[in-house]
Write a protein that holds these residues in place. Structure first.
Motif, PDB file in Angstrom:
ATOM      1  N   VAL A  32     -50.519  -0.176  21.901  1.00 43.68           N
ATOM      2  CA  VAL A  32     -51.091   0.960  22.605  1.00 43.68           C
ATOM      3  C   VAL A  32     -50.998   2.205  21.734  1.00 43.68           C
ATOM      4  N   SER A  33     -52.067   2.977  21.694  1.00 52.99           N
ATOM      5  CA  SER A  33     -52.087   4.189  20.881  1.00 52.99           C
ATOM      6  C   SER A  33     -51.411   5.336  21.615  1.00 52.99           C
ATOM      7  N   ALA A  34     -51.056   6.352  20.856  1.00 51.58           N
ATOM      8  CA  ALA A  34     -50.471   7.551  21.468  1.00 51.58           C
ATOM      9  C   ALA A  34     -51.465   8.200  22.416  1.00 51.58           C
ATOM     10  N   ALA A  35     -52.754   8.137  22.095  1.00 55.63           N
ATOM     11  CA  ALA A  35     -53.775   8.719  22.969  1.00 55.63           C
ATOM     12  C   ALA A  35     -53.853   7.975  24.290  1.00 55.63           C
ATOM     13  N   GLU A  36     -53.725   6.648  24.231  1.00 56.73           N
ATOM     14  CA  GLU A  36     -53.745   5.849  25.467  1.00 56.73           C
ATOM     15  C   GLU A  36     -52.537   6.190  26.334  1.00 56.73           C
ATOM     16  N   VAL A  37     -51.378   6.293  25.719  1.00 54.26           N
ATOM     17  CA  VAL A  37     -50.175   6.647  26.478  1.00 54.26           C
ATOM     18  C   VAL A  37     -50.344   8.012  27.140  1.00 54.26           C
ATOM     19  N   GLU A  38     -50.843   8.964  26.377  1.00 54.66           N
ATOM     20  CA  GLU A  38     -51.033  10.307  26.928  1.00 54.66           C
ATOM     21  C   GLU A  38     -52.035  10.302  28.081  1.00 54.66           C
ATOM     22  N   ALA A  39     -53.127   9.542  27.914  1.00 56.27           N
ATOM     23  CA  ALA A  39     -54.142   9.481  28.961  1.00 56.27           C
ATOM     24  C   ALA A  39     -53.590   8.862  30.227  1.00 56.27           C
ATOM     25  N   ARG A  40     -52.830   7.790  30.084  1.00 55.40           N
ATOM     26  CA  ARG A  40     -52.274   7.129  31.262  1.00 55.40           C
ATOM     27  C   ARG A  40     -51.129   7.934  31.875  1.00 55.40           C
ATOM     28  N   ARG A  41     -50.383   8.622  31.050  1.00 56.22           N
ATOM     29  CA  ARG A  41     -49.275   9.438  31.571  1.00 56.22           C
ATOM     30  C   ARG A  41     -49.782  10.491  32.538  1.00 56.22           C
ATOM     31  N   ALA A  42     -50.995  10.995  32.312  1.00 57.96           N
ATOM     32  CA  ALA A  42     -51.550  12.038  33.178  1.00 57.96           C
ATOM     33  C   ALA A  42     -51.785  11.546  34.594  1.00 57.96           C
ATOM     34  N   PRO A 193     -58.971  14.095  40.715  1.00 58.19           N
ATOM     35  CA  PRO A 193     -59.670  14.533  39.502  1.00 58.19           C
ATOM     36  C   PRO A 193     -59.530  13.531  38.358  1.00 58.19           C
ATOM     37  N   TYR A 194     -58.365  12.897  38.236  1.00 57.99           N
ATOM     38  CA  TYR A 194     -58.160  11.893  37.192  1.00 57.99           C
ATOM     39  C   TYR A 194     -59.162  10.749  37.351  1.00 57.99           C
ATOM     40  N   TRP A 195     -59.404  10.310  38.593  1.00 59.37           N
ATOM     41  CA  TRP A 195     -60.360   9.226  38.837  1.00 59.37           C
ATOM     42  C   TRP A 195     -61.727   9.608  38.280  1.00 59.37           C
ATOM     43  N   TRP A 196     -62.171  10.829  38.567  1.00 54.86           N
ATOM     44  CA  TRP A 196     -63.490  11.265  38.094  1.00 54.86           C
ATOM     45  C   TRP A 196     -63.523  11.406  36.575  1.00 54.86           C
ATOM     46  N   GLU A 197     -62.418  11.828  35.989  1.00 60.38           N
ATOM     47  CA  GLU A 197     -62.373  11.945  34.528  1.00 60.38           C
ATOM     48  C   GLU A 197     -62.515  10.575  33.863  1.00 60.38           C
ATOM     49  N   VAL A 198     -61.788   9.576  34.367  1.00 63.61           N
ATOM     50  CA  VAL A 198     -61.852   8.237  33.778  1.00 63.61           C
ATOM     51  C   VAL A 198     -63.226   7.618  34.000  1.00 63.61           C
ATOM     52  N   ASN A 199     -63.771   7.777  35.208  1.00 58.75           N
ATOM     53  CA  ASN A 199     -65.012   7.081  35.556  1.00 58.75           C
ATOM     54  C   ASN A 199     -66.276   7.824  35.155  1.00 58.75           C
ATOM     55  N   THR A 200     -66.115   9.003  34.545  1.00 53.55           N
ATOM     56  CA  THR A 200     -67.281   9.677  33.948  1.00 53.55           C
ATOM     57  C   THR A 200     -67.080   9.903  32.455  1.00 53.55           C
ATOM     58  N   GLN A 202     -64.702  11.305  30.677  1.00 52.40           N
ATOM     59  CA  GLN A 202     -63.985  12.472  30.156  1.00 52.40           C
ATOM     60  C   GLN A 202     -62.615  12.115  29.629  1.00 52.40           C
ATOM     61  N   ARG A 203     -62.026  11.066  30.171  1.00 49.78           N
ATOM     62  CA  ARG A 203     -60.687  10.661  29.749  1.00 49.78           C
ATOM     63  C   ARG A 203     -60.748   9.198  29.311  1.00 49.78           C
ATOM     64  N   PRO A 204     -61.085   8.938  28.055  1.00 51.66           N
ATOM     65  CA  PRO A 204     -61.247   7.547  27.601  1.00 51.66           C
ATOM     66  C   PRO A 204     -59.916   6.816  27.510  1.00 51.66           C
ATOM     67  N   LEU A 205     -59.943   5.542  27.834  1.00 51.99           N
ATOM     68  CA  LEU A 205     -58.788   4.667  27.720  1.00 51.99           C
ATOM     69  C   LEU A 205     -59.143   3.538  26.763  1.00 51.99           C
ATOM     70  N   ASP A 206     -58.298   3.323  25.763  1.00 50.25           N
ATOM     71  CA  ASP A 206     -58.567   2.269  24.790  1.00 50.25           C
ATOM     72  C   ASP A 206     -58.697   0.905  25.457  1.00 50.25           C
ATOM     73  N   SER A 207     -57.874   0.656  26.465  1.00 55.06           N
ATOM     74  CA  SER A 207     -57.851  -0.658  27.105  1.00 55.06           C
ATOM     75  C   SER A 207     -58.965  -0.827  28.130  1.00 55.06           C
ATOM     76  N   GLN A 208     -59.674   0.244  28.467  1.00 55.71           N
ATOM     77  CA  GLN A 208     -60.795   0.174  29.395  1.00 55.71           C
ATOM     78  C   GLN A 208     -61.973   0.955  28.810  1.00 55.71           C
ATOM     79  N   PRO A 209     -62.615   0.409  27.778  1.00 57.97           N
ATOM     80  CA  PRO A 209     -63.717   1.136  27.145  1.00 57.97           C
ATOM     81  C   PRO A 209     -64.797   1.502  28.170  1.00 57.97           C
ATOM     82  N   TRP A 210     -65.321   2.723  28.031  1.00 61.99           N
ATOM     83  CA  TRP A 210     -66.308   3.232  28.976  1.00 61.99           C
ATOM     84  C   TRP A 210     -67.651   3.371  28.293  1.00 61.99           C
ATOM     85  N   THR A 211     -68.663   2.785  28.871  1.00 64.10           N
ATOM     86  CA  THR A 211     -70.034   2.949  28.411  1.00 64.10           C
ATOM     87  C   THR A 211     -70.805   3.669  29.504  1.00 64.10           C
TER      88      THR A 211
END
Length: 418
Positions: A32-42, A193-200, A202-211
């Motif tokens: 897991v990348s530091a960015a993924e940890v930070e994104a999930r920590r939020a 707000p986190y839900w909307w960020e992930v599903n639009t 705005q907050r990419p997750l390495d383990s859940q790539p968003w197209t």
């Protein structure tokens, strides 16, 4: 000698290890990348996040989130939403999940959350903790050429309109629309707000790539956004030069039947589409009956979805409304964990409002706390549970009275995995 893992809430220094353990538990890449940890920590509150640690390594994960659950009548009940429950394969069958669940349920009750909810990955797991299947879900695959619809559909005839919009538009109009839909959908929960960020995106997750999908809205005759859908298309080889496009619906919410109908009609009329995958829908969704030939909708999934556990029976039962006119019903609720059991008098008024209080009166019905969870949102029948021996009737006709009170005209639905 095998040591017993320590279970505790997380410190900041535990987060990366906990995220790795959670991903591994769900068979996702554990690096897991530091960015993924930070994104999930939020997304989570450390005080509501537990881990089991063996020799300094996280081997089990568990967390809960505060959510608002819509109940029949439109009230919002504070719910503890359980998620990210995993145990590393090397540490299964040691009671780690049970210990974390017991701690979380006790903490939720102490916080004053009347119910706990979760989406069960496997059916047999959560009944032993007092959860019952409260909502169900259906997925359909629609053979579009056989659906019996006019593919020349040119838009709503009610003065409304359907428009493609950008992801930026969705971020502006989506949250308010969802709140309107949630308020009239028993079983639905609020989106953060986190839900909307992930599903639009705005907050990419390495383990859940968003197209980015396509987004489409329905506006009524006054220009108000009453519906929103997201979809993606996958084009296959065209055999014999006949079109073959698969359309996957990532989500569709609507505040009116007109909006729901217009969005489905739009999706089913798109050029070249031969197969439409509906995604998770309410089990009594309008979709199959919108087709000229409902047999064109093949049921891909029909299964339990959101499970519910009572933590405060009087608060939970008093929050919702009931049909069936004024009535009184004494429920004897069995809870082996000692969190929510007891005997309770449920009294309903002609308007459907109710009060629920402890009582020493003789019971009309007795049932487990898990089966009360099945009944709470109106999806299950007390008469059916009595026939199965899961509800005991002590007064003739009490199960039918309960059925008239608890059941709802439309089945509850939770649109979101959490």
């Amino acid at each position: 000698m095998t040591s017993s893992p320590e279970i505790r809430t997380l410190a900041e220094s535990d987060v990366a290890d906990w995220v790795r353990a959670k991903l591994a538990g769900f068979h996702l890449a554990p690096s897991v990348s530091a960015a993924e940890v930070e994104a999930r920590r939020a997304a989570f509150d450390l005080s509501r996040t537990q881990g089991a640690f063996d020799q300094g390594r996280c081997v089990a994960t568990f967390r809960s989130m505060p959510r608002q659950l819509t109940v029949p009548g439109g009230a919002a009940v504070a719910a503890s939403a359980v998620t990210n429950v995993s145990v590393t394969g090397t540490h299964r069958r040691r009671g780690l999940a049970s210990r974390m669940m017991a701690a979380d349920l006790a903490a939720a009750k102490e916080r004053g959350e009347p119910v706990s909810i979760l989406v069960a990955a496997e059916y047999p797991i959560y009944g032993r903790y007092g959860f019952g299947a409260a909502t169900w879900v259906a997925d359909w695959e629609i053979d579009v050429p056989r659906a019996g619809l006019d593919r020349r559909w040119a838009g709503p005839t009610d003065g409304g309109r359907v428009d493609l919009v950008t992801v930026e538009d969705v971020r502006k109009v989506g949250p308010a629309l969802h709140e309107r839909v949630r308020a009239v959908t028993p079983g639905a929960i609020n989106r953060t707000p986190y839900w909307w960020e992930v599903n639009t995106g705005q907050r990419p997750l390495d383990s859940q790539p968003w197209t980015e999908p396509f987004f489409v809205v329905y506006r009524d005759a006054d220009g108000r956004v009453d519906g929103l859908a997201a979809y993606a298309a996958k084009e296959e080889h065209w055999p014999g030069k006949f079109p073959k496009v698969e359309l996957s619906v990532h989500g569709l919410i609507a505040a009116s039947p007109a909006a729901e109908t217009a969005l489905w009609r739009f999706l089913l009329a798109l050029d070249w589409v031969t197969l439409l995958k509906s995604g998770h829908r309410a089990p009594d969704d309008l979709l199959p009956l919108l087709l000229g030939d409902p047999r064109a909708a093949r049921t891909e999934t029909y299964a339990d979805f959101m499970w519910l556990r009572m933590l405060d029976v009087p608060a939970a039962l008093s929050a919702r409304t009931y049909a069936g006119g004024p009535a009184a019903l004494v429920l004897d609720v069995h809870d082996p964990a000692g969190l929510a059991g007891g005997r309770f008098l449920l009294e309903t008024s002609p308007s459907g409002a109710a009060s629920c209080t402890p009582t020493s009166a003789s019971a009309d019905l007795s049932l487990s706390v898990a089966d009360l969870g099945c009944l709470y949102l109106g999806d299950e029948s007390p008469v059916r549970l009595a026939a199965l021996g899961r509800v005991s009737e002590h007064r003739t006709g009490a199960a039918r009275t309960a059925d008239a009170l608890f059941r709802t005209p439309r089945r509850p639905w939770c649109p979101d995995v959490f």
